[in-house]
Design a protein around this motif. Structure first.
Motif, mmCIF file in Angstrom:
data_model
loop_
_atom_site.group_PDB
_atom_site.id
_atom_site.type_symbol
_atom_site.label_atom_id
_atom_site.label_comp_id
_atom_site.label_asym_id
_atom_site.label_seq_id
_atom_site.Cartn_x
_atom_site.Cartn_y
_atom_site.Cartn_z
ATOM 1 N N TYR A 1 0.833 -1.205 0.000
ATOM 2 C CA TYR A 1 0.000 0.000 0.000
ATOM 3 C C TYR A 1 0.867 1.255 0.000
ATOM 4 O O TYR A 1 0.596 2.206 -0.738
ATOM 5 N N ILE A 2 1.910 1.266 0.806
ATOM 6 C CA ILE A 2 2.797 2.430 0.855
ATOM 7 C C ILE A 2 3.477 2.642 -0.496
ATOM 8 O O ILE A 2 3.579 3.773 -0.981
ATOM 9 N N ILE A 3 3.909 1.560 -1.119
ATOM 10 C CA ILE A 3 4.581 1.672 -2.422
ATOM 11 C C ILE A 3 3.620 2.197 -3.484
ATOM 12 O O ILE A 3 3.959 3.085 -4.269
ATOM 13 N N GLN A 4 2.393 1.669 -3.507
ATOM 14 C CA GLN A 4 1.428 2.076 -4.538
ATOM 15 C C GLN A 4 0.963 3.518 -4.368
ATOM 16 O O GLN A 4 0.748 4.225 -5.350
ATOM 17 N N GLU A 5 0.798 3.963 -3.146
ATOM 18 C CA GLU A 5 0.235 5.290 -2.914
ATOM 19 C C GLU A 5 1.279 6.357 -2.632
ATOM 20 O O GLU A 5 0.928 7.472 -2.261
ATOM 21 N N SER A 6 2.548 6.042 -2.811
ATOM 22 C CA SER A 6 3.592 7.020 -2.493
ATOM 23 C C SER A 6 3.572 8.215 -3.447
ATOM 24 O O SER A 6 3.972 9.313 -3.066
ATOM 25 N N GLY A 7 3.083 8.050 -4.640
ATOM 26 C CA GLY A 7 3.062 9.146 -5.601
ATOM 27 C C GLY A 7 1.681 9.717 -5.833
ATOM 28 O O GLY A 7 1.405 10.250 -6.909
ATOM 29 N N HIS A 8 0.797 9.659 -4.855
ATOM 30 C CA HIS A 8 -0.578 10.140 -5.030
ATOM 31 C C HIS A 8 -0.627 11.661 -5.041
ATOM 32 O O HIS A 8 0.302 12.340 -4.632
ATOM 33 N N ASN A 9 -1.752 12.193 -5.519
ATOM 34 C CA ASN A 9 -1.964 13.638 -5.522
ATOM 35 C C ASN A 9 -2.503 14.038 -4.158
ATOM 36 O O ASN A 9 -3.659 13.798 -3.834
ATOM 37 N N CYS A 10 -1.664 14.654 -3.375
ATOM 38 C CA CYS A 10 -2.032 15.018 -2.005
ATOM 39 C C CYS A 10 -2.978 16.214 -2.028
ATOM 40 O O CYS A 10 -2.767 17.179 -2.761
ATOM 41 N N THR A 11 -4.037 16.118 -1.211
ATOM 42 C CA THR A 11 -5.032 17.201 -1.174
ATOM 43 C C THR A 11 -4.743 18.219 -0.091
ATOM 44 O O THR A 11 -5.500 19.163 0.086
ATOM 45 N N GLY A 12 -3.697 18.029 0.642
ATOM 46 C CA GLY A 12 -3.348 19.020 1.658
ATOM 47 C C GLY A 12 -3.192 18.407 3.035
ATOM 48 O O GLY A 12 -2.796 17.257 3.189
ATOM 49 N N GLU A 13 -3.555 19.209 4.029
ATOM 50 C CA GLU A 13 -3.315 18.819 5.418
ATOM 51 C C GLU A 13 -4.148 17.624 5.855
ATOM 52 O O GLU A 13 -3.680 16.783 6.601
ATOM 53 N N ASN A 14 -5.376 17.512 5.429
ATOM 54 C CA ASN A 14 -6.262 16.422 5.853
ATOM 55 C C ASN A 14 -6.402 15.343 4.780
ATOM 56 O O ASN A 14 -7.485 14.817 4.549
ATOM 57 N N CYS A 15 -5.317 14.994 4.151
ATOM 58 C CA CYS A 15 -5.331 13.994 3.080
ATOM 59 C C CYS A 15 -5.544 12.601 3.681
ATOM 60 O O CYS A 15 -4.761 12.143 4.516
ATOM 61 N N PRO A 16 -6.625 11.905 3.277
ATOM 62 C CA PRO A 16 -6.889 10.581 3.847
ATOM 63 C C PRO A 16 -5.842 9.537 3.439
ATOM 64 O O PRO A 16 -5.540 8.625 4.210
ATOM 65 N N ILE A 17 -5.285 9.681 2.256
ATOM 66 C CA ILE A 17 -4.288 8.718 1.802
ATOM 67 C C ILE A 17 -2.994 8.884 2.603
ATOM 68 O O ILE A 17 -2.376 7.895 3.022
ATOM 69 N N CYS A 18 -2.613 10.125 2.870
ATOM 70 C CA CYS A 18 -1.425 10.358 3.714
ATOM 71 C C CYS A 18 -1.653 9.810 5.114
ATOM 72 O O CYS A 18 -0.731 9.265 5.731
ATOM 73 N N HIS A 19 -2.866 9.916 5.614
ATOM 74 C CA HIS A 19 -3.193 9.370 6.930
ATOM 75 C C HIS A 19 -3.064 7.847 6.928
ATOM 76 O O HIS A 19 -2.519 7.259 7.863
ATOM 77 N N GLU A 20 -3.555 7.206 5.876
ATOM 78 C CA GLU A 20 -3.442 5.747 5.764
ATOM 79 C C GLU A 20 -1.982 5.308 5.637
ATOM 80 O O GLU A 20 -1.576 4.301 6.223
ATOM 81 N N ILE A 21 -1.200 6.059 4.892
ATOM 82 C CA ILE A 21 0.225 5.742 4.763
ATOM 83 C C ILE A 21 0.909 5.847 6.119
ATOM 84 O O ILE A 21 1.736 4.999 6.487
ATOM 85 N N GLN A 22 0.550 6.873 6.894
ATOM 86 C CA GLN A 22 1.122 7.034 8.230
ATOM 87 C C GLN A 22 0.747 5.856 9.133
ATOM 88 O O GLN A 22 1.582 5.347 9.888
ATOM 89 N N ILE A 23 -0.492 5.377 9.037
ATOM 90 C CA ILE A 23 -0.927 4.219 9.827
ATOM 91 C C ILE A 23 -0.145 2.973 9.410
ATOM 92 O O ILE A 23 0.297 2.186 10.262
ATOM 93 N N CYS A 24 0.040 2.777 8.102
ATOM 94 C CA CYS A 24 0.810 1.620 7.621
ATOM 95 C C CYS A 24 2.254 1.674 8.103
ATOM 96 O O CYS A 24 2.821 0.647 8.490
ATOM 97 N N GLN A 25 2.846 2.865 8.104
ATOM 98 C CA GLN A 25 4.213 3.004 8.596
ATOM 99 C C GLN A 25 4.290 2.690 10.092
ATOM 100 O O GLN A 25 5.248 2.066 10.553
ATOM 101 N N GLN A 26 3.281 3.107 10.825
ATOM 102 C CA GLN A 26 3.244 2.811 12.260
ATOM 103 C C GLN A 26 3.102 1.311 12.506
ATOM 104 O O GLN A 26 3.750 0.754 13.386
ATOM 105 N N ILE A 27 2.262 0.646 11.711
ATOM 106 C CA ILE A 27 2.102 -0.808 11.825
ATOM 107 C C ILE A 27 3.421 -1.507 11.543
ATOM 108 O O ILE A 27 3.830 -2.419 12.288
#
Length: 98
Positions: free
Chosen positions: A26-52
């Motif tokens: 998931y981190i590899i696939q979504e690393s180049g996503h279009n970030c929507t800013g401070e409350n980006c849900p994909i960035c939040h999910e990436i952060q959760i995956c990194q924590q896991i």
């Protein structure tokens, strides 16, 4: 260890490996996503995956160190037992017949 416990332990190890693998993908696939800013849900999910991955990696490292230590201590005690065994005529299987 009973068969049921062995199966449960194996299933838990496989589950942990699957979670780590899926998080990495998931981190590899979504690393180049279009970030929507401070409350980006994909960035939040990436952060959760990194924590896991960080938490699971620490747990796996701890288990590996524990297993290695246990294996090393068992090997040392088995060598010590072999060296300290008393040598007797019975243990050497000497037959004393005249």
């Amino acid at each position: 260890m009973t068969k049921k416990r062995r199966i449960t332990a194996t299933a838990m190890c496989l589950w942990l490996l699957l979670v780590m693998f899926v998080s990495t993908i998931y981190i590899i696939q979504e690393s180049g996503h279009n970030c929507t800013g401070e409350n980006c849900p994909i960035c939040h999910e990436i952060q959760i995956c990194q924590q896991i991955l960080s938490t699971a990696g620490t747990a796996v490292l701890g288990a590996a160190v524990f297993s290695f230590t246990l294996f090393f201590l068992k090997a040392l005690t088995s060598v010590h037992r072999r060296e300290s065994a008393a040598v007797t005529l019975i243990s050497l299987k000497v037959k004393l017949s005249d």
